[in-house]
Design a protein around this motif. Structure first.
Motif, PDB file in Angstrom:
ATOM      1  N   GLU A   1     -54.621 -51.735 -11.056  1.00 60.51           N
ATOM      2  CA  GLU A   1     -54.187 -50.813 -12.124  1.00 60.51           C
ATOM      3  C   GLU A   1     -54.632 -51.311 -13.495  1.00 60.51           C
ATOM      4  OE1 GLU A   1     -49.934 -50.401 -12.017  1.00 60.51           O
ATOM      5  OE2 GLU A   1     -50.061 -48.581 -10.822  1.00 60.51           O
ATOM      6  N   LYS A   2     -54.557 -52.623 -13.676  1.00 58.94           N
ATOM      7  CA  LYS A   2     -54.902 -53.189 -14.990  1.00 58.94           C
ATOM      8  C   LYS A   2     -56.412 -53.190 -15.203  1.00 58.94           C
ATOM      9  CE  LYS A   2     -50.561 -55.436 -15.133  1.00 58.94           C
ATOM     10  NZ  LYS A   2     -50.024 -54.789 -13.934  1.00 58.94           N
TER      11      LYS A   2
ATOM     12  N   GLU B   1     -57.056 -49.421 -15.648  1.00 61.29           N
ATOM     13  CA  GLU B   1     -56.191 -48.937 -16.737  1.00 61.29           C
ATOM     14  C   GLU B   1     -55.593 -47.571 -16.455  1.00 61.29           C
ATOM     15  OE1 GLU B   1     -57.921 -49.566 -20.666  1.00 61.29           O
ATOM     16  OE2 GLU B   1     -56.830 -51.455 -20.499  1.00 61.29           O
ATOM     17  N   ARG B   2     -55.126 -47.386 -15.240  1.00 61.19           N
ATOM     18  CA  ARG B   2     -54.361 -46.179 -14.922  1.00 61.19           C
ATOM     19  C   ARG B   2     -53.429 -46.480 -13.752  1.00 61.19           C
ATOM     20  NH1 ARG B   2     -57.307 -41.141 -12.360  1.00 61.19           N
ATOM     21  NH2 ARG B   2     -58.480 -41.145 -14.292  1.00 61.19           N
ATOM     22  N   ARG B   3     -52.367 -45.672 -13.668  1.00 63.21           N
ATOM     23  CA  ARG B   3     -51.401 -45.886 -12.604  1.00 63.21           C
ATOM     24  C   ARG B   3     -52.018 -45.500 -11.263  1.00 63.21           C
ATOM     25  NH1 ARG B   3     -46.240 -47.109 -11.765  1.00 63.21           N
ATOM     26  NH2 ARG B   3     -45.007 -45.882 -10.308  1.00 63.21           N
ATOM     27  N   LEU B   4     -51.814 -46.345 -10.267  1.00 62.01           N
ATOM     28  CA  LEU B   4     -52.357 -46.089  -8.928  1.00 62.01           C
ATOM     29  C   LEU B   4     -51.229 -46.096  -7.909  1.00 62.01           C
ATOM     30  CD1 LEU B   4     -55.394 -48.569  -8.990  1.00 62.01           C
ATOM     31  CD2 LEU B   4     -55.494 -46.089  -9.344  1.00 62.01           C
ATOM     32  N   SER B   5     -51.463 -45.445  -6.799  1.00 67.58           N
ATOM     33  CA  SER B   5     -50.482 -45.486  -5.719  1.00 67.58           C
ATOM     34  C   SER B   5     -50.376 -46.918  -5.194  1.00 67.58           C
ATOM     35  CB  SER B   5     -50.939 -44.571  -4.591  1.00 67.58           C
ATOM     36  OG  SER B   5     -50.215 -44.869  -3.417  1.00 67.58           O
TER      37      SER B   5
ATOM     38  N   LEU C   1     -46.800 -41.755  -7.521  1.00 69.52           N
ATOM     39  CA  LEU C   1     -47.026 -42.183  -8.906  1.00 69.52           C
ATOM     40  C   LEU C   1     -45.873 -41.942  -9.865  1.00 69.52           C
ATOM     41  CD1 LEU C   1     -50.722 -40.936  -9.301  1.00 69.52           C
ATOM     42  CD2 LEU C   1     -49.932 -43.236  -8.725  1.00 69.52           C
TER      43      LEU C   1
ATOM     44  N   THR D   1     -42.604 -42.490 -11.850  1.00 74.76           N
ATOM     45  CA  THR D   1     -41.924 -43.750 -12.150  1.00 74.76           C
ATOM     46  C   THR D   1     -40.412 -43.635 -11.986  1.00 74.76           C
ATOM     47  OG1 THR D   1     -41.925 -43.060 -14.462  1.00 74.76           O
ATOM     48  CG2 THR D   1     -43.684 -44.547 -13.768  1.00 74.76           C
TER      49      THR D   1
ATOM     50  N   SER E   1     -45.965 -56.328 -18.001  1.00 72.56           N
ATOM     51  CA  SER E   1     -46.993 -56.305 -16.962  1.00 72.56           C
ATOM     52  C   SER E   1     -46.882 -55.058 -16.077  1.00 72.56           C
ATOM     53  CB  SER E   1     -46.914 -57.563 -16.095  1.00 72.56           C
ATOM     54  OG  SER E   1     -45.675 -57.592 -15.411  1.00 72.56           O
ATOM     55  N   TYR E   2     -45.810 -54.312 -16.226  1.00 69.13           N
ATOM     56  CA  TYR E   2     -45.643 -53.066 -15.469  1.00 69.13           C
ATOM     57  C   TYR E   2     -46.727 -52.053 -15.824  1.00 69.13           C
ATOM     58  CZ  TYR E   2     -43.198 -48.856 -13.777  1.00 69.13           C
ATOM     59  OH  TYR E   2     -42.860 -47.694 -13.128  1.00 69.13           O
ATOM     60  N   PHE E   3     -47.262 -52.151 -17.047  1.00 69.71           N
ATOM     61  CA  PHE E   3     -48.114 -51.085 -17.569  1.00 69.71           C
ATOM     62  C   PHE E   3     -49.600 -51.339 -17.310  1.00 69.71           C
ATOM     63  CE2 PHE E   3     -44.203 -51.051 -19.999  1.00 69.71           C
ATOM     64  CZ  PHE E   3     -43.808 -49.741 -19.777  1.00 69.71           C
ATOM     65  N   PRO E   4     -50.332 -50.275 -16.946  1.00 73.39           N
ATOM     66  CA  PRO E   4     -51.745 -50.470 -16.611  1.00 73.39           C
ATOM     67  C   PRO E   4     -52.642 -50.736 -17.819  1.00 73.39           C
ATOM     68  CG  PRO E   4     -51.138 -48.149 -16.348  1.00 73.39           C
ATOM     69  CD  PRO E   4     -49.879 -48.893 -16.638  1.00 73.39           C
ATOM     70  N   LYS E   5     -52.276 -50.206 -18.995  1.00 73.98           N
ATOM     71  CA  LYS E   5     -53.179 -50.348 -20.141  1.00 73.98           C
ATOM     72  C   LYS E   5     -52.764 -51.495 -21.057  1.00 73.98           C
ATOM     73  CE  LYS E   5     -54.868 -45.658 -20.361  1.00 73.98           C
ATOM     74  NZ  LYS E   5     -55.188 -44.513 -21.156  1.00 73.98           N
ATOM     75  N   ARG E   6     -53.776 -52.148 -21.599  1.00 68.23           N
ATOM     76  CA  ARG E   6     -53.557 -53.282 -22.496  1.00 68.23           C
ATOM     77  C   ARG E   6     -52.717 -52.884 -23.718  1.00 68.23           C
ATOM     78  NH1 ARG E   6     -57.034 -57.853 -22.951  1.00 68.23           N
ATOM     79  NH2 ARG E   6     -58.474 -56.783 -21.588  1.00 68.23           N
ATOM     80  N   GLU E   7     -53.023 -51.698 -24.304  1.00 71.22           N
ATOM     81  CA  GLU E   7     -52.276 -51.272 -25.504  1.00 71.22           C
ATOM     82  C   GLU E   7     -50.807 -51.012 -25.173  1.00 71.22           C
ATOM     83  OE1 GLU E   7     -55.007 -48.225 -24.789  1.00 71.22           O
ATOM     84  OE2 GLU E   7     -55.648 -50.267 -24.357  1.00 71.22           O
TER      85      GLU E   7
ATOM     86  N   ARG F   1     -49.088 -52.603 -22.926  1.00 67.56           N
ATOM     87  CA  ARG F   1     -48.434 -53.918 -22.784  1.00 67.56           C
ATOM     88  C   ARG F   1     -48.175 -54.529 -24.155  1.00 67.56           C
ATOM     89  NH1 ARG F   1     -52.205 -54.008 -18.491  1.00 67.56           N
ATOM     90  NH2 ARG F   1     -53.708 -55.365 -19.516  1.00 67.56           N
TER      91      ARG F   1
END
Lengths: 96, 361
Positions: free
Chosen positions: A62-63, A66-70, B139, B141, B186-192, B194
């Motif tokens: 995901e990181k 940069e998007r949410r994945l299953s 997906l 939350t 760390s839960y979040f996918p994007k650097r910004e 976080r």
């Protein structure tokens, strides 16, 4: 840090090849084998990757994308080749 | 996860849902809401903020001044209602519908979540993920169920948390969510995301920490418990129950990616609950929720009119029901696990299933 085996990062724009290389490195790290031993057409489960580790890989992925994945994305796309192809389509990445 | 959820015998209500979903393909839902309903009024937003702050602070002051043991619980519930109203104002700020000024939205948003020690940007980002993936099985939350077969493969601690917050400890749902996403960048996918989350956590540590230290200094541990922890807990009771009821019902599915569509996620998976007028006022119309999902920029004081406009455009699509304890009970009793047979929820909760073979794990 402190000798920990850390997840690899990707520098620059994401491409199919970089994504594939990241998946190879991550799988090798998770199952503690050499990257050269990774067969990208072999199912993740054949490497002994259990469901907890698969969810960890999806969290790290995901990181990268940069998007949410299953959390179950490694079950839906069972090999590195399949998963990389799927993500390239989803993210509209270059096949370079 | 979709490996476990190939529907073998779809429930007629699931099939009907998919038919409705198909009819919405290509529809521009937000066009049904007149543009003027998206205009924020700072004065009305501030009035809502003042109302909730008065209820929250008033109930706590009453607890301290009256000092009667039998008033503690009712006043804590009232403080919780005020606290939940403050959260609803933060919710406006998160969607940019409190004011046109982004900075003001962020300042008010941070301040109106301090009583929950909730970092505003962490909440904002996770809430946006919820809006982007409402009722997506994989997906979403918030409150997404899992198949029972997956549940039985989880660690004991995770199983305990999962089943508790869907039954006797429903009040803990948003507390768990706070620990999982609110306090974990760390839960979040994007650097910004976080980075934002870390900044809001620093704000909560400084401002929330100073508030708690001052409160404890002047009122002692008993004061901390009565004037902070009890309202904090009561706010989470409102928070958990409201958010659970928004998108959960026996006949509202969580959908795998093959069935999930953006339009259905905005219009078909939400129940609007009719509260008494005073409660609608104090919760800032948060229960008129479908219009909010169709157009998150609609401020709370226009949601009633936006709901009416949507009902006129899509009369057969929206669910508007009177809120009742029975509806909550039905959810807690029947909506525990995703059912890979029917596409809805398991109809025999807590039944023992034979774990699948390891190869399918």
């Amino acid at each position: 840090m402190f000798g920990r085996n850390r997840t690899a990062t990707i520098d620059g724009p994401l491409t199919h090849e970089k994504l594939r290389s990241w998946l190879i490195a991550e799988l090798a790290r998770m199952v503690k084998i050499d990257q050269a031993q990774v067969d990208t057409a072999k199912p993740f489960q054949a490497y002994g990757l259990d469901s907890r580790a698969a969810v960890q890989v999806s969290g790290a992925l995901e990181k990268v994308v940069e998007r949410r994945l299953s959390p179950g994305i490694l079950f839906d796309h069972e090999t590195i080749d399949e998963l990389a192809d799927h993500l390239v389509g989803e993210l509209q990445l270059e096949r370079g | 996860m979709t490996k476990f959820v190939t529907l073998t015998d779809p429930d007629p209500r699931f099939t009907e849902f998919i038919e409705k979903s198909n009819t919405l393909e290509g529809a521009k839902l937000a066009a049904a809401i007149p543009k003027e309903y998206v205009q924020p009024s700072l004065a009305r937003g501030l009035l809502g903020l003042a109302a909730s702050l008065s209820v929250y602070v008033g109930a706590i002051v009453a607890m301290a001044v009256l000092d009667r043991w039998y008033l503690v619980v009712p006043l804590a519930i009232l403080a919780g209602l005020g606290g939940w109203g403050l959260h609803c104002i933060a919710h406006e700020c998160g969607h940019g519908s409190f004011s046109r000024n982004r900075r003001l939205n962020f300042v008010i948003g941070h301040l109106t979540l301090v009583h929950l020690l909730y970092p505003f940007h962490a909440w904002r980002h996770v809430h946006n993920l919820h809006h982007a993936h409402t009722n997506s099985l994989e997906l979403d939350t918030d409150w997404a169920p899992i198949p029972e077969a997956v549940y039985h493969r989880m660690a004991l601690r995770d199983r305990m948390i999962y089943i508790s917050v869907r039954t006797w400890a429903v009040w803990g749902g948003t507390i768990h969510h706070w620990l999982q996403s609110g306090l974990r960048p760390s839960y979040f996918p994007k650097r910004e995301m976080r980075r934002d989350a870390r900044r809001s956590m620093a704000f909560v540590a400084v401002v929330g920490g100073a508030y708690l230290a001052t409160l404890t200094y002047f009122t002692g541990w008993q004061g901390l418990l009565l004037y902070f922890v009890a309202p904090w807990f009561a706010t989470h009771v409102w928070f958990s129950i409201t958010t659970l009821m928004h998108h959960s019902a026996e006949d509202i599915p969580y959908l795998t990616s093959e069935h999930w569509t953006r339009n259905a996620s905005k219009l078909l998976v939400t129940t609007d609950f009719v509260y008494p007028r005073w409660l609608l006022f104090l919760t800032h119309n948060i229960s008129l929720h479908t219009a909010h999902h169709v157009s998150p920029a609609v401020p709370f004081y226009h949601l009633g009119k936006a709901q009416a406009a949507l009902l006129q455009a899509y009369p057969e699509m929206m669910r508007v029901e009177k809120a009742s304890a029975r509806k909550l009970w039905n959810i807690l009793r029947n909506c525990r696990f995703y059912d890979p047979v029917s596409g809805l929820y398991s109809t025999r909760p807590m039944r023992r299933v034979v774990p699948q073979q390891k190869e399918s794990a």
